[in-house]
Design an enzyme around this catalytic site. Structure first.
Site, PDB file in Angstrom:
ATOM      1  N   ALA A 292      -2.122   2.140  -1.489  1.00  0.00           N
ATOM      2  CA  ALA A 292      -0.936   1.029  -1.853  1.00  0.00           C
ATOM      3  C   ALA A 292       0.372   2.108  -2.096  1.00  0.00           C
ATOM      4  O   ALA A 292       0.109   3.175  -2.086  1.00  0.00           O
ATOM      5  CB  ALA A 292      -1.581   0.765  -3.067  1.00  0.00           C
ATOM      6  N   CYS A 293       1.434   1.307  -2.015  1.00  0.00           N
ATOM      7  CA  CYS A 293       2.672   1.898  -2.307  1.00  0.00           C
ATOM      8  C   CYS A 293       2.808   2.880  -3.467  1.00  0.00           C
ATOM      9  O   CYS A 293       2.322   2.331  -4.540  1.00  0.00           O
ATOM     10  CB  CYS A 293       3.548   0.678  -2.086  1.00  0.00           C
ATOM     11  SG  CYS A 293       5.443   1.522  -2.291  1.00  0.00           S
ATOM     12  N   PRO A 294       3.335   3.877  -3.592  1.00  0.00           N
ATOM     13  CA  PRO A 294       4.080   4.822  -2.243  1.00  0.00           C
ATOM     14  C   PRO A 294       3.471   5.359  -1.450  1.00  0.00           C
ATOM     15  O   PRO A 294       4.027   6.416  -0.570  1.00  0.00           O
ATOM     16  CB  PRO A 294       5.059   5.520  -2.978  1.00  0.00           C
ATOM     17  CG  PRO A 294       4.418   5.957  -4.290  1.00  0.00           C
ATOM     18  CD  PRO A 294       3.361   4.860  -4.445  1.00  0.00           C
TER      19      PRO A 294
ATOM     20  N   ASP B 243      -1.541  -1.841   3.557  1.00  0.00           N
ATOM     21  CA  ASP B 243      -0.562  -2.627   2.604  1.00  0.00           C
ATOM     22  C   ASP B 243       0.202  -3.331   3.298  1.00  0.00           C
ATOM     23  O   ASP B 243       1.188  -2.815   3.949  1.00  0.00           O
ATOM     24  CB  ASP B 243       0.026  -1.376   1.778  1.00  0.00           C
ATOM     25  CG  ASP B 243       0.913  -1.715   0.623  1.00  0.00           C
ATOM     26  OD1 ASP B 243       1.093  -3.088   0.476  1.00  0.00           O
ATOM     27  OD2 ASP B 243       1.488  -0.881   0.168  1.00  0.00           O
TER      28      ASP B 243
ATOM     29  N   ASP C  59       8.570  -1.206   4.062  1.00  0.00           N
ATOM     30  CA  ASP C  59       8.743   0.037   3.203  1.00  0.00           C
ATOM     31  C   ASP C  59       9.157   1.184   4.658  1.00  0.00           C
ATOM     32  O   ASP C  59      10.009   2.070   4.431  1.00  0.00           O
ATOM     33  CB  ASP C  59       7.391   0.593   2.639  1.00  0.00           C
ATOM     34  CG  ASP C  59       7.049  -0.252   1.351  1.00  0.00           C
ATOM     35  OD1 ASP C  59       8.287  -0.692   0.950  1.00  0.00           O
ATOM     36  OD2 ASP C  59       6.287  -0.231   0.613  1.00  0.00           O
TER      37      ASP C  59
END
Length: 191
Positions: free
Chosen positions: A16-18, A43, A49
């Site tokens: 998952a981000c980041p 994701d 992103d």
């Protein structure tokens, strides 16, 4: 479809981000100029992103191909004379934002973290617009407002602040370090 060849394949599935961006930065540092990196991610937010990170870092975002649940992002490493990671010039720290909130200043706070991050804890009154939705929701914002952008560490908010500035928002400020260091009031599911 053309056979897309990448010099290096990075597996960021399940992250998952980041983390996909963090791993992409590391992988990109190890590539030679002009080489292509394929980042495999699950994701959904990674598409926006990757594109935003590539634009801000000077690397070339080639595109994304969806294969089932997997997003395959293609990025080309630019040469050293092309690479200068841009940073949004207007920044304030958490303490200054807290003082401005206590003084009831007329500011708009945009939280660009994912919706789930926002739901569990956020600054009261902050508007949730995840980075991946910013372009399609930009018309919800007023270009005359003073907008302070917050995320977990200041990285996504930096990309969002740059995007807003590019779209004619003149008074945009990135909040650093953001929610990871926030000691002020918060609200959310656990509050």
């Amino acid at each position: 479809m053309e056979n897309l060849k990448a010099n290096v394949i990075l597996d960021a599935r399940g992250l998952a981000c980041p983390m996909p961006i963090v791993k992409t930065k590391k992988a990109m540092n190890n590539l030679e100029e002009g080489q292509v990196l394929e980042v495999q991610a699950t994701d959904k937010g990674s598409k926006a992103d990757m594109k935003a990170w590539a634009e801000s870092s000077g690397h070339q975002y080639l595109g994304t191909i969806e294969e089932g649940e997997v997003l395959k992002h293609y990025l080309r490493k630019s040469s050293n004379d092309e690479v200068t990671e841009k940073k949004h010039p207007n920044v304030i720290n958490n303490e200054d934002l807290e003082k401005r909130l206590e003084a009831n200043e007329n500011i708009v706070i945009i939280d660009v973290r994912e919706a789930a991050e926002y739901a569990f804890h956020h600054i009261p009154g902050a508007i949730s617009i995840p980075l991946g939705e910013l372009e399609e929701r930009i018309n919800e914002l007023n270009k005359q407002d003073e907008i302070l952008v917050v995320c977990r560490t200041g990285n996504r908010s930096d990309l969002a602040a740059q995007k807003l500035a590019e779209n004619g928002f003149a008074n945009v400020i990135n909040v650093v370090p953001g929610m990871s260091g926030w000691t002020g009031k918060t609200t959310g599911i656990n509050k």
